[in-house]
Enzyme design. Structure first.
Site, PDB file in Angstrom:
ATOM      1  N   GLU A   1      43.921  44.108  48.384  1.00  0.00           N
ATOM      2  CA  GLU A   1      44.550  42.825  48.628  1.00  0.00           C
ATOM      3  C   GLU A   1      45.875  42.782  47.896  1.00  0.00           C
ATOM      4  OE1 GLU A   1      42.264  39.262  47.420  1.00  0.00           O
ATOM      5  OE2 GLU A   1      41.336  39.451  49.376  1.00  0.00           O
TER       6      GLU A   1
ATOM      7  N   ASN B   1      31.580  31.451  49.049  1.00  0.00           N
ATOM      8  CA  ASN B   1      30.342  31.555  48.282  1.00  0.00           C
ATOM      9  C   ASN B   1      29.262  30.776  49.014  1.00  0.00           C
ATOM     10  OD1 ASN B   1      31.301  33.186  46.184  1.00  0.00           O
ATOM     11  ND2 ASN B   1      32.231  31.451  45.192  1.00  0.00           N
TER      12      ASN B   1
ATOM     13  N   LYS C   1      39.533  45.392  45.077  1.00  0.00           N
ATOM     14  CA  LYS C   1      38.391  44.484  44.884  1.00  0.00           C
ATOM     15  C   LYS C   1      37.110  45.058  45.483  1.00  0.00           C
ATOM     16  CE  LYS C   1      39.276  39.978  45.432  1.00  0.00           C
ATOM     17  NZ  LYS C   1      39.783  38.703  46.038  1.00  0.00           N
TER      18      LYS C   1
ATOM     19  N   GLY D   1      33.737  37.680  39.022  1.00  0.00           N
ATOM     20  CA  GLY D   1      35.003  38.223  38.526  1.00  0.00           C
ATOM     21  C   GLY D   1      34.972  39.714  38.235  1.00  0.00           C
TER      22      GLY D   1
ATOM     23  N   GLU E   1      36.823  29.614  49.115  1.00  0.00           N
ATOM     24  CA  GLU E   1      37.772  29.781  48.009  1.00  0.00           C
ATOM     25  C   GLU E   1      39.134  30.280  48.495  1.00  0.00           C
ATOM     26  OE1 GLU E   1      34.952  30.548  44.148  1.00  0.00           O
ATOM     27  OE2 GLU E   1      35.836  32.336  45.049  1.00  0.00           O
TER      28      GLU E   1
ATOM     29  N   ARG F   1      26.380  29.491  48.523  1.00  0.00           N
ATOM     30  CA  ARG F   1      25.370  28.972  47.600  1.00  0.00           C
ATOM     31  C   ARG F   1      25.929  27.752  46.877  1.00  0.00           C
ATOM     32  NH1 ARG F   1      28.078  30.431  42.930  1.00  0.00           N
ATOM     33  NH2 ARG F   1      29.297  32.336  43.125  1.00  0.00           N
TER      34      ARG F   1
HETATM   35  P1  ADP Z   1      31.021  30.077  40.738  1.00  0.00           P
HETATM   36  O1  ADP Z   1      31.514  31.040  41.782  1.00  0.00           O
HETATM   37  O2  ADP Z   1      29.845  29.279  41.115  1.00  0.00           O
HETATM   38  O3  ADP Z   1      32.115  29.309  40.165  1.00  0.00           O
HETATM   39  P2  ADP Z   1      30.625  32.361  39.088  1.00  0.00           P
HETATM   40  O4  ADP Z   1      31.391  33.197  40.049  1.00  0.00           O
HETATM   41  O5  ADP Z   1      31.069  32.322  37.681  1.00  0.00           O
HETATM   42  O6  ADP Z   1      30.469  30.886  39.544  1.00  0.00           O
HETATM   43  O7  ADP Z   1      29.111  32.854  39.170  1.00  0.00           O
HETATM   44  C1  ADP Z   1      28.032  32.009  38.855  1.00  0.00           C
HETATM   45  C2  ADP Z   1      27.021  32.742  38.053  1.00  0.00           C
HETATM   46  O8  ADP Z   1      26.443  33.762  38.809  1.00  0.00           O
HETATM   47  C3  ADP Z   1      27.585  33.382  36.824  1.00  0.00           C
HETATM   48  O9  ADP Z   1      26.606  33.317  35.845  1.00  0.00           O
HETATM   49  C4  ADP Z   1      27.858  34.819  37.256  1.00  0.00           C
HETATM   50  O10 ADP Z   1      27.737  35.696  36.169  1.00  0.00           O
HETATM   51  C5  ADP Z   1      26.755  35.022  38.250  1.00  0.00           C
HETATM   52  N1  ADP Z   1      27.141  35.843  39.397  1.00  0.00           N
HETATM   53  C6  ADP Z   1      28.049  35.550  40.342  1.00  0.00           C
HETATM   54  N2  ADP Z   1      28.067  36.508  41.280  1.00  0.00           N
HETATM   55  C7  ADP Z   1      27.150  37.412  40.934  1.00  0.00           C
HETATM   56  C8  ADP Z   1      26.676  38.625  41.499  1.00  0.00           C
HETATM   57  N3  ADP Z   1      27.137  39.093  42.647  1.00  0.00           N
HETATM   58  N4  ADP Z   1      25.704  39.303  40.844  1.00  0.00           N
HETATM   59  C9  ADP Z   1      25.210  38.833  39.701  1.00  0.00           C
HETATM   60  N5  ADP Z   1      25.589  37.683  39.129  1.00  0.00           N
HETATM   61  C10 ADP Z   1      26.554  36.988  39.718  1.00  0.00           C
HETATM   62  P1  ADP Z   2      34.517  36.777  42.739  1.00  0.00           P
HETATM   63  O1  ADP Z   2      33.669  37.148  43.907  1.00  0.00           O
HETATM   64  O2  ADP Z   2      34.343  37.644  41.569  1.00  0.00           O
HETATM   65  O3  ADP Z   2      34.476  35.312  42.460  1.00  0.00           O
HETATM   66  P2  ADP Z   2      37.113  36.301  44.007  1.00  0.00           P
HETATM   67  O4  ADP Z   2      37.569  37.079  45.180  1.00  0.00           O
HETATM   68  O5  ADP Z   2      36.663  34.912  44.259  1.00  0.00           O
HETATM   69  O6  ADP Z   2      35.992  37.130  43.247  1.00  0.00           O
HETATM   70  O7  ADP Z   2      38.260  36.284  42.929  1.00  0.00           O
HETATM   71  C1  ADP Z   2      38.030  35.812  41.609  1.00  0.00           C
HETATM   72  C2  ADP Z   2      39.353  35.418  40.987  1.00  0.00           C
HETATM   73  O8  ADP Z   2      40.246  36.537  40.948  1.00  0.00           O
HETATM   74  C3  ADP Z   2      40.100  34.343  41.739  1.00  0.00           C
HETATM   75  O9  ADP Z   2      39.688  33.058  41.375  1.00  0.00           O
HETATM   76  C4  ADP Z   2      41.540  34.613  41.310  1.00  0.00           C
HETATM   77  O10 ADP Z   2      41.794  34.109  40.033  1.00  0.00           O
HETATM   78  C5  ADP Z   2      41.576  36.122  41.229  1.00  0.00           C
HETATM   79  N1  ADP Z   2      42.034  36.713  42.497  1.00  0.00           N
HETATM   80  C6  ADP Z   2      41.262  37.138  43.511  1.00  0.00           C
HETATM   81  N2  ADP Z   2      42.005  37.635  44.509  1.00  0.00           N
HETATM   82  C7  ADP Z   2      43.298  37.504  44.136  1.00  0.00           C
HETATM   83  C8  ADP Z   2      44.557  37.858  44.722  1.00  0.00           C
HETATM   84  N3  ADP Z   2      44.641  38.444  45.904  1.00  0.00           N
HETATM   85  N4  ADP Z   2      45.676  37.590  44.002  1.00  0.00           N
HETATM   86  C9  ADP Z   2      45.602  37.018  42.805  1.00  0.00           C
HETATM   87  N5  ADP Z   2      44.475  36.685  42.191  1.00  0.00           N
HETATM   88  C10 ADP Z   2      43.319  36.920  42.841  1.00  0.00           C
HETATM   89 MG    MG Z   3      35.034  33.760  43.716  1.00  0.00          MG
END
Ligand code: ADP
Ligand code: ADP
Ligand code: MG
Length: 450
Positions: A199, A287, A157, A164, A273, A289
Site C-alpha cells: 500500500e 473489522n 501489510k 497493528g 476503517e 466485529r
Molecule cells: P479495534 O480494531 O477494535 O480498535 P484493536 O485492533 O486494537 O481494536 O484490536 C482489539 C483487540 O483484539 C486487541 O486486544 C488486539 O490485540 C486484538 N486483536 C486484533 N486483531 C487481532 C488478531 N488478528 N489476532 C489476535 N488478536 C487481535
Molecule cells: P490492523 O488490521 O492492524 O488494524 P489497519 O490496516 O487497520 O491494520 O491499519 C492500522 C493502522 O496503521 C491505521 O490505523 C493507520 O494508522 C496505519 N495505516 C494503515 N495503512 C496505512 C497507510 N496506507 N498509510 C498510512 N498509515 C496506514
Molecule cells: Mg484496523
C-alpha cells in the site's frame, strides 16, 4: 429472540456483553481459562465453563472446547467479542455447521473481509476509494514492481493482519527485500499466514472509521464516525466521536461505508476503517466485529451497539431509521493498559491492591478489574476503558482529565499518567492530531512525574 448466549471472550468485553444480555433477559454462559477462574465475567454469568489452560491457544482460541461448552450448556448463540476468534471464519463456519448462531456476519463475509488484500479488491469494485497499491498478495518481484509503480514510501501489510501487527514501512527501494521478509515472518508468527500486500504510505493521516449496523433484511445504517488517530505503533490509544472533519467529508464517508457493507451483504455490527489526508479518504479495512472503541459511538448516539448485535442475531428487523439517529455532544475513550510507558510500554501484570473508580454524569468505566484482582500475564494488557461524554470536545477533554485524576489503580504500572499527558498537550486540545502524533511527541509525553 435469543434465550441463552455463550460469550467466547474474557476481560472487559466479556463483562460488557454479559451486561447487554442481562438487560435483554438473555441467559449467559461464560467460558474461562484456568488463569481466569476468579474473573469478573465468570462471576457475573449465569453459568461458566472452563475451556482449557492459560495460553490463549488452549482456551480462548480453542474452537472445539468452546463449541462443546455451548452445546453442553444449551447456548444457542455465541458472541465472540473482539480479538481471539471474533474474525475467524473457520470458527463462524463451525458455529453455522452445528446450528449455533454466530453473533456477527456470516463466515463467508468474515473470510472475504478478513483477507485484507481481497477486501480492498472488493471495495474498489464497489466504488469505495482505497489506498493505491497491489491488487492482492505479492511475491518479492511483484512487490518491487508495485513499489516502482506507486513510488516510495510504501507500507508492506499482512493480509491477515490485525492489532497493528505485520506492517513495515519502506522509504527507500533498497530496503524493500529486508522489510518484505520481516513482514512475512511477523505475519507468519502472529497470524499463521504470511501473505503480504503493498500500500502507498499515506504520510501522517488521520484514522477515521464508520460504525455500521445491518440486519438480515437488507437494512444498513451508519452510526457516524470515530476518530482514532492517537495511536502508538498503529494501535489505538484514545478514540473520539465525532471527528473534526468537515461535514461534507463525513457524509461522503458514510455513503462509502454503507456502499461497502451493502456490496458484501454485510450483517450485524461492523466498522469500515479509512485513513484520511486533507479531504481525501481511503478504505484500509473492515473489522467484522464489535470494536474496542464502540462506547464513544454509544455515548453520542444513545444506541447500545451490543444490544443491537444481539437483536439482529436473534433475527429481528431493525426498528431504527437513519433519520432518527442523531449524534449529540462529544465522547472520548482512553484505553487503560497495565503497562509501563517508561520501559517501552512493557506489560505490567500483577495484583490490583486498590481501585477507586470516579462516578459522574457522562462517565463510564468498562473494565473487569476490582480490588484484589490479579491481572494474569497471559493476555492483552488492556484492563479497562474510561469513556466520557461532554457537550463539546473541550468539555469532554476536561471531564476526562478530571476523571483520570481521580481514578486510582494501585499495585501495577498503568499508562494513566501518559494518557493524561496526551490530554494536556496543546496540539491534542486543538485537534491537531494524526497517527504520527504520539511518536513525534513521545519524549515530552513520557515526561510526567512518577
Ligand atoms: P479495534 O480494531 O477494535 O480498535 P484493536 O485492533 O486494537 O481494536 O484490536 C482489539 C483487540 O483484539 C486487541 O486486544 C488486539 O490485540 C486484538 N486483536 C486484533 N486483531 C487481532 C488478531 N488478528 N489476532 C489476535 N488478536 C487481535
Ligand atoms: P490492523 O488490521 O492492524 O488494524 P489497519 O490496516 O487497520 O491494520 O491499519 C492500522 C493502522 O496503521 C491505521 O490505523 C493507520 O494508522 C496505519 N495505516 C494503515 N495503512 C496505512 C497507510 N496506507 N498509510 C498510512 N498509515 C496506514
Ligand atoms: Mg484496523
Amino acid at each position: 429472540m435469543l434465550q441463552r448466549v455463550l460469550i467466547a471472550n474474557r476481560g472487559e468485553i466479556a463483562v460488557r456483553i454479559i451486561r447487554a444480555c442481562k438487560q435483554l433477559e438473555i441467559e449467559t454462559v461464560a467460558v474461562y481459562s484456568l488463569a481466569d477462574r476468579d474473573s469478573l465475567h465468570v462471576q457475573l454469568a449465569d453459568e461458566a465453563v472452563c475451556i482449557g489452560g492459560n495460553a490463549a491457544a488452549d482456551s480462548y482460541l480453542n474452537k472445539e472446547n468452546i463449541i462443546s461448552a455451548a452445546v453442553n450448556t444449551g447456548a444457542e448463540a455465541i458472541h465472540p467479542g473482539f480479538g481471539f476468534l471474533s474474525e475467524n471464519p473457520a470458527f463462524a463456519k463451525l458455529c453455522e455447521d452445528v446450528g449455533i448462531v454466530f453473533i456477527g456476519p456470516t463466515a463467508e463475509v468474515i473470510e472475504k473481509m478478513g483477507d485484507k488484500a481481497m477486501a480492498k479488491r472488493l471495495m474498489r469494485e464497489a466504488g469505495v476509494p482505497v489506498v493505491p497499491g497491489s491488487e492482492g498478495e505479492v511475491s518479492l518481484a511483484e512487490g518491487q514492481r508495485v513499489m516502482k509503480e506507486i513510488g516510495v514510501p510504501i507500507l508492506i501489510k499482512a493480509s491477515a493482519g490485525g492489532g497493528g501487527r505485520g506492517m513495515r514501512v519502506v522509504r527507500d527501494e533498497a530496503g524493500f527485500e529486508k522489510a518484505y521478509y520481516a513482514a512475512k515472518q511477523e505475519a507468519k508468527a502472529a497470524f499463521s499466514h504470511d501473505g503480504v500486500y503493498i500500500e502507498k504510505l499515506i504520510e501522517n493521516p488521520k484514522h477515521v472509521e464508520v460504525q455500521i449496523l445491518a440486519d438480515r433484511y437488507g437494512n444498513v445504517l451508519h452510526l457516524g464516525e470515530r476518530d482514532c488517530s492517537v495511536q502508538r505503533r498503529n494501535q489505538k490509544i484514545i478514540e473520539e466521536a465525532p471527528s473534526l472533519l468537515p461535514m461534507k467529508v463525513r457524509e461522503a464517508m458514510f455513503v462509502a461505508a454503507i456502499k461497502a457493507a451493502k456490496h458484501v451483504n454485510y450483517t450485524n455490527a461492523g466498522t469500515v476503517e479509512f485513513v484520511v489526508s486533507g479531504d481525501a479518504f481511503f478504505f484500509i479495512e473492515m473489522n467484522t466485529r464489535i470494536q474496542v472503541e464502540h462506547p464513544v459511538t454509544e455515548m453520542v448516539t444513545g444506541i447500545d451497539i451490543v444490544r443491537e448485535q444481539l437483536l439482529i442475531a436473534g433475527g429481528r428487523k431493525m426498528k431504527l431509521s437513519q433519520k432518527a439517529i442523531r449524534s449529540s455532544g462529544h465522547a472520548i475513550e482512553v484505553r487503560i493498559n497495565a503497562e509501563d510507558p517508561r520501559h517501552s510500554f512493557r506489560p505490567s501484570p500483577g495484583l490490583i491492591e486498590m481501585l477507586h473508580v470516579p462516578q459522574g454524569l457522562g462517565i463510564r468505566f468498562d473494565s473487569m478489574i476490582y480490588t484484589d484482582y490479579e491481572i494474569p500475564p497471559f493476555y492483552d494488557s488492556m484492563i479497562g476503558k474510561v469513556i466520557v461524554h461532554g457537550f463539546s470536545r473541550l468539555d469532554a477533554i476536561r471531564k476526562m482529565r478530571a476523571t483520570l485524576e481521580e481514578l486510582v489503580i494501585e499495585g501495577v504500572e498503568t499508562n494513566q499518567a501518559f494518557l493524561q499527558m496526551i490530554l494536556m498537550h496543546p496540539d491534542y486540545v486543538k485537534g491537531n492530531v494524526n497517527t504520527g502524533f504520539v511518536l513525534e511527541h513521545l519524549k515530552g509525553l513520557l515526561a510526567y512525574e512518577a
